[in-house]
Write an enzyme that holds these catalytic residues in place. Structure first.
Site, short mmCIF file in Angstrom:
data_model
loop_
_atom_site.label_atom_id
_atom_site.label_comp_id
_atom_site.label_asym_id
_atom_site.label_seq_id
_atom_site.Cartn_x
_atom_site.Cartn_y
_atom_site.Cartn_z
CB SER C 60 21.99 49.71 5.06
OG SER C 60 22.64 48.69 4.34
CD GLU C 61 15.60 49.63 5.32
OE1 GLU C 61 16.34 48.77 5.87
OE2 GLU C 61 15.00 49.40 4.26
CG PHE C 84 6.58 50.68 1.36
CD1 PHE C 84 7.29 50.59 0.18
CD2 PHE C 84 5.23 50.34 1.34
CE1 PHE C 84 6.67 50.19 -1.01
CE2 PHE C 84 4.61 49.93 0.16
CZ PHE C 84 5.34 49.86 -1.01
CG ASP C 86 5.27 49.61 6.31
OD1 ASP C 86 4.33 49.28 7.01
OD2 ASP C 86 5.12 50.23 5.23
CG PHE C 89 9.03 49.61 12.05
CD1 PHE C 89 8.60 50.85 12.49
CD2 PHE C 89 8.07 48.69 11.66
CE1 PHE C 89 7.25 51.18 12.54
CE2 PHE C 89 6.72 49.01 11.71
CZ PHE C 89 6.30 50.25 12.15
CG HIS C 127 4.96 45.92 2.56
ND1 HIS C 127 5.40 44.73 3.07
CD2 HIS C 127 5.93 46.33 1.70
CE1 HIS C 127 6.56 44.42 2.51
NE2 HIS C 127 6.91 45.38 1.69
C1 LIG Z 1 13.81 46.26 5.55
C2 LIG Z 1 13.29 46.34 4.16
N1 LIG Z 1 13.73 47.31 3.33
C3 LIG Z 1 13.26 47.40 2.06
C4 LIG Z 1 12.33 46.53 1.60
C5 LIG Z 1 11.78 46.66 0.17
N2 LIG Z 1 12.20 45.52 -0.64
C6 LIG Z 1 11.43 44.43 -0.81
S1 LIG Z 1 12.21 43.20 -1.66
C7 LIG Z 1 13.61 44.15 -1.82
C8 LIG Z 1 14.80 43.61 -2.52
C9 LIG Z 1 15.31 42.41 -1.84
O1 LIG Z 1 16.36 41.88 -2.57
P1 LIG Z 1 16.96 40.46 -2.20
O2 LIG Z 1 17.11 40.35 -0.73
O3 LIG Z 1 18.17 40.28 -3.00
O4 LIG Z 1 15.84 39.42 -2.63
P2 LIG Z 1 15.29 39.11 -4.10
O5 LIG Z 1 14.23 40.11 -4.38
O6 LIG Z 1 16.42 39.20 -5.03
O7 LIG Z 1 14.72 37.74 -4.01
C10 LIG Z 1 13.44 45.39 -1.21
C11 LIG Z 1 14.44 46.46 -1.18
C12 LIG Z 1 11.87 45.54 2.50
N3 LIG Z 1 10.92 44.66 2.14
N4 LIG Z 1 12.36 45.47 3.76
#
Ligand SMILES: Cc1ncc(C[n+]2csc(CCOP(=O)(O)OP(=O)(O)O)c2C)c(N)n1
Ligand SMILES: Cc1ncc(C[n+]2csc(CCOP(=O)(O)OP(=O)(O)O)c2C)c(N)n1
Ligand SMILES: [Mg+2]
Ligand SMILES: [Mg+2]
Lengths: 326, 327, 326, 327
Positions: C60-61, C84, C86, C89, C127
């Site tokens: 929750s950025e 990151f 990115d 945003f 990214h």
């Molecule tokens: C807006 C955003 N914040 C953080 C990330 C970094 N990130 C990449 S995957 C991930 C976890 C995602 O978890 P989930 O939605 O449960 O998917 P799963 O990996 O379990 O398939 C995070 C925090 C991102 N890609 N995008």
């Protein structure tokens, strides 16, 4: 063909023309159907085209842009009206990571126009951001900044017939400006600046909200014998580098006028490019007349103290002319 | 288009799941050997969600997904060789090496792409559903997100928009309980994703994502609703990823026992295989053959990827740079 | 005091020192407590300071940054780790309209640090954004871009003891770089560039991820008799204009090296400023060695084709030296 | 600190509401005369929400609000003269003319500011609540938003964070049915804000925002919960703005009849005044005096604002510009 209409009405004409011609063009935004948008930019189109195509949305900027991007990927040509460009901050990922990059990453064009009112006016710090240089910095986006009704209509048509996402910025203070507009197929191409006033001694580069001020400055310079050429960029990306450098190679001097706080803004890009490409022709440094590095205050005298002024522009021309003419 | 669950169909589903599992195992291994720039997010354990869902869709329907997308792509029929080549960053890849694992796409199959930003895939699916609805194409759009997306505000903006515009959207949340190392219950107020979704007026259902039949029926029903003009549906698929979040990850955030129980008690492949064997629709040898086919296809994919040329720099610039007067 | 530690560990040391000293310092982010962040930047601090101060958050950025801003207004000194850059945003309004403007609008300081990994590396287009020039463009924000463990620690301490929001950008590729660090009260002030290599013939301006490359280019230039001065900016805002112009007035030539796609980026600001303030000292145009105007591709050879290279930097120095030395 | 609703207290509430109404009427008129750069968003009709809520708070509690904030500021005790001067853009204004109507603040009263961005106020209140909780100050933070914020994703991120971190936050949604000209039911999936909030695990209640007693009790209860360590509460206050969205606005999006009914049947000032008169706690003359006091104070505020000097340019630069080596 060339009746005088307002800057807002010129937008409406472009949208109306293209919607009538092309079923896939439609508009998403808040308070469009009845109110016609905050600047009356689509007033009346609701009744003409219905609620599906003049599509009212909740205050969900991320979802509005995402809807536009996804629809554009699936055969539509959406216009997403964000009202003020400041509200784009709520949709920044959708603009920068999605709209701008999808053609690069996936090979799928995203013919999307994001319209917003921009520029510095009343309303305080949060309603007067100038992020246009950021969008120009994002590969994949185009940025249009029309200064006249003619260019509003012509650039908007180009945007709507193009294949890539465009950030279409209309200066708040120009809404009521009247002028002639082109006809159904009079397009203004992107990356094509226009010389608003020819001159020999100095090149003044400007766009959108600073064109009138810059012309005034040129007028005032003329009175004291300095002939300034005024170039209106019309789009910040693509940037018409050729028009600028051609002029500067002739005049030997340049001042970049821009309303955004100047540090790390588009004015810096233009100044940097000019000296890179015209160094041997320059008789003085390329100077900038911009807003100072400050958030935008509320009270008019405070705003005035921050904005570039006609006197400021003239002063910059003097500075770049005098320092090295001896 | 609801699949009739004939024995032939079920065997094909099993084959599709076996292919995904083998692909992911090998992709991760290749990644550990340094073959995959940046690594991968393997979906091992989540095969039934992808295959069950895709088999409920028509050929023109639209699919988007997130950063853990190979199972979606493969289930949608994307060529494993071109997929592997993309992971390897090669010219022959799905995205010519420009895109990568998180930006796969195959528009000929309605696969509108994976996404590196949590939640974003659902927005694009929502927009594609809007396009479908306005153009009257009869397409349904499916947006896959993870449980991590349940706490991203944009997700609920997208859901709300689909509801008020009555769009043919199916939002599928693959709830594998963790976002990287974050247990969903620790960061989700209310603790029920379905109730959260319902608050936005979208019909929402919890589905056993390890039961391919249940997955398939839930998606088929949602699709029928969408095609009937009844709008979007939200499906929470309870599932599990057996491996770490990304290549080589080994965290201490969950117990080995927990992983074991999901693997041994609820594995979607084992469940379907044994029910097909029990019903006599698949012999021991038939299963072995399917496994061998998966192994062979993935071996071919690896070889193809490995032998493929690197992309040349001339393909790198952004397409829009090729026009206009900009530098 | 000057044991060698990694760039990531230097960050951890700064945070640990300041947390031990000041109860109001704490960290918000995803996967911090156990995992220590994606770059191990707070590894171990969870156990030391507890879950309240190494505070795990959902994805929750917007809420993470809002939590930081509001807490900073109410007596805390939060670090929000966005992982990151990115992902900023999703929190752009909170950063630009809230954090940056609150002191201006309301007179209340917002002592907030937003940390993120930045720069161009593997992972594809979404990214590897380089929005640092945007943050530098926002009045009210400060932007730190350390290139060494020493500067990570010293700049982070300055940020944590300051009164204004800082965007603290750590280059992904430097995480494992080892070097000495300062002690408890060795602060590196903002707006204070450092000369990494002295020289007389040309000034090379760089920061963060381009410092090593630029030093290599200087080495290679030295081999062919050109003495280049290398300036590491350390912060992009405030920008140490004086250090840059002092050098350029002496060398007469400048090349700005930066990893971001160059159009409308911070490199433009630096080039524009140099020619504005040093015009009469310049023997050639200020040139830029930046990434090309493209989204960032996935495959390594494609990335390499876009990034500024050592040869590219050397070439730029040649260009600005040769064209006008005749 | 729950107000005991003594007759004296209730008369003070009435006086506070009368002051707000008069202030807003005059501010809008001044705005139409060109005295207020950029115009105002008047809260006429919403007085009970502000006064009822503020009277349930302690002096150190924290309040944030949105673009329609004058009633919050006045109810919190901000000086009407300095408020009017800020609207006029004068040096003597709350924000020295730098801030404006949407960026009011008075930290001496825990008034952490109004906000021009829909939903943002709630995030700052949530963060301030985090600060309060970590420092153990015993403060509660109240974030006011409008119904428009119900569809902004960030709002639900903020709510979720307050829930999982168990923060002393009171989220108050002033549901006046419209966001500019957009009727909430047309853009809100599910149509119940309370159910939507509950999906995030926050206790949520619908409150008659035109009944100051009900408002006050709801906020007092929420505050007790927060102080007891039981976390955040969400309150939907059903209310109505009698005037247009901003200065001079006259839309066709609602009927004159609808406005009339809210004005005549549910007006919070009339309701409190007549109940005080019925109970004998306020005489006809007493009411007239209160009205006259409000008129006088606002007249003074107008005069003060009008006579105040414009700010000088030297106050304009951003404070941070005054330090450091930047230009
Ligand atoms: C807006 C955003 N914040 C953080 C990330 C970094 N990130 C990449 S995957 C991930 C976890 C995602 O978890 P989930 O939605 O449960 O998917 P799963 O990996 O379990 O398939 C995070 C925090 C991102 N890609 N995008
Ligand atoms: C993020 C964002 N989007 C759009 C706007 C423009 N805007 C200002 S007020 C408003 C309507 C808000 O409605 P509501 O929240 O119901 O508050 P009300 O005006 O009814 O008090 C809109 C759309 C904004 N300020 N911020
Ligand atoms: Mg997950
Ligand atoms: Mg409202």
């Amino acid at each position: 063909m060339s009746d005088e209409v307002t800057y807002s009405a010129a937008f409406r004409e472009a949208v109306r023309d293209e919607m009538a011609k092309d079923d896939t063009v439609f508009v998403i935004g808040t308070d469009l159907y009845h109110r016609g948008g905050h600047f009356a930019q689509v007033l009346g189109l609701g009744e003409e085209f219905g609620r599906d195509r003049i599509r009212d949305a909740p205050i969900s900027e991320a979802a509005m842009v995402a809807a536009g991007v996804g629809a554009a990927m699936n055969g539509m040509r959406p216009i997403v009206d964000l009202n003020f460009i400041d509200f784009a901050f709520g949709a920044m990922d959708e603009i920068v990571n999605q709209a701008a990059k999808i053609r690069f990453m996936l090979g799928r064009p995203v013919p999307l126009v994001i319209r917003a009112s921009s520029g510095i006016a009343l309303g305080g710090a949060q309603h007067n951001n100038s992020p246009e240089s950021w969008f120009a910095n994002v590969p994949g986006l185009r940025v249009a900044v029309p200064a006249t009704p003619y260019d509003v209509k012509g650039l908007m048509k180009t945007a709507l017939r193009g294949e890539d996402p465009t950030i279409f910025l209309m200066h708040k203070k120009l809404s009521a400006l009247r002028g002639p507009v082109g006809g159904l197929d009079d397009l203004v191409p992107f990356g094509s600046a226009v010389i608003r006033r020819p001159g020999d001694d100095c090149t003044l580069v400007c766009s959108g909200g600073t064109v009138a001020k810059t012309l005034e400055a040129a007028e005032s310079l003329a009175a004291s014998g300095v002939s300034a050429e005024v170039i209106d960029l019309r789009t910040l990306y693509p940037l018409d580098t050729e028009a600028i450098t051609t002029s500067v190679r002739r005049t030997g001097r340049a001042v970049v006028v821009d309303e955004a706080p100047g540090f790390s803004s588009i004015a810096a890009e233009i100044a940097a490019t000019i000296q890179e490409q015209c160094f041997e022709y320059l008789d003085g440094p390329v100077l900038r007349a911009t807003s100072t590095h400050s958030s935008i205050p509320y009270s008019p005298p405070l705003i005035d103290a921050i904005l570039p002024t006609v006197t400021g522009i003239v002063e910059r021309v003097r500075q770049t002319s005098e320092a090295f003419s001896a | 288009m609801h699949d009739q669950e004939t024995p032939e169909a079920l065997v094909e589903w099993l084959a599709a799941m076996l292919l995904i599992r083998e692909f992911e195992e090998q992709a991760e291994r290749a990644s550990l050997r340094g073959k995959v720039p940046g690594g991968v997010h393997p979906a091992i354990g989540q095969e039934a969600v992808a295959v069950g869902a895709m088999r409920a869709l028509g050929p023109d329907d639209i699919v988007t997904g997130g950063h853990r997308p190979h199972h979606h792509a493969l289930a949608r029929g994307v060529d494993p060789a071109r997929l592997m080549a993309e992971l390897f960053g090669r010219e022959t890849g799905l995205g010519h090496g420009i895109a990568g694992s998180m930006h796969l796409s195959d528009f000929s199959r309605g696969y509108y792409g994976s996404n590196g930003i949590v939640g974003a895939s659902l927005g694009l699916a929502m927009g594609a559903a809007l396009g479908a609805s306005m153009r009257g194409t009869g397409q349904v759009a499916v947006g896959f997100v993870g449980d991590g997306a349940a706490n991203t505000g944009r997700t609920w903006e997208f859901v709300n928009m689909a509801v008020i515009w009555n769009l043919p959207l199916i939002a599928i949340c693959e709830n594998n309980l963790y976002a990287v190392e974050t247990f969903i219950d620790n960061v989700m107020g209310g603790k029920s994703m379905v109730r959260r979704a319902e608050g936005f007026g979208i019909p929402a259902f919890e589905v056993d994502g390890q039961d391919i039949h249940e997955v398939n029926r839930a998606v088929a029903t949602a699709r029928e609703r969408a095609l009937a003009g009844d709008g979007p549906t939200f499906l929470e698929m309870r599932t599990y990823r057996y491996h770490g979040h990304e290549t080589g990850d080994k965290g201490v955030y969950r117990t080995a026992d927990e992983v074991d129980r999901w693997r041994t008690e609820r594995d979607p492949i084992a469940r379907l295989a044994s029910s097909l064997q029990a019903s006599g629709d698949l012999s021991e040898q038939g299963l072995t053959e399917l496994q061998e086919q998966a192994v062979a296809r993935v071996a071919d994919a690896l070889a193809f990827a490995d032998e493929s040329p690197w992309p040349s720099a001339s393909t790198a610039p952004h397409p829009t740079d090729r026009e206009g007067s900009a530098r």
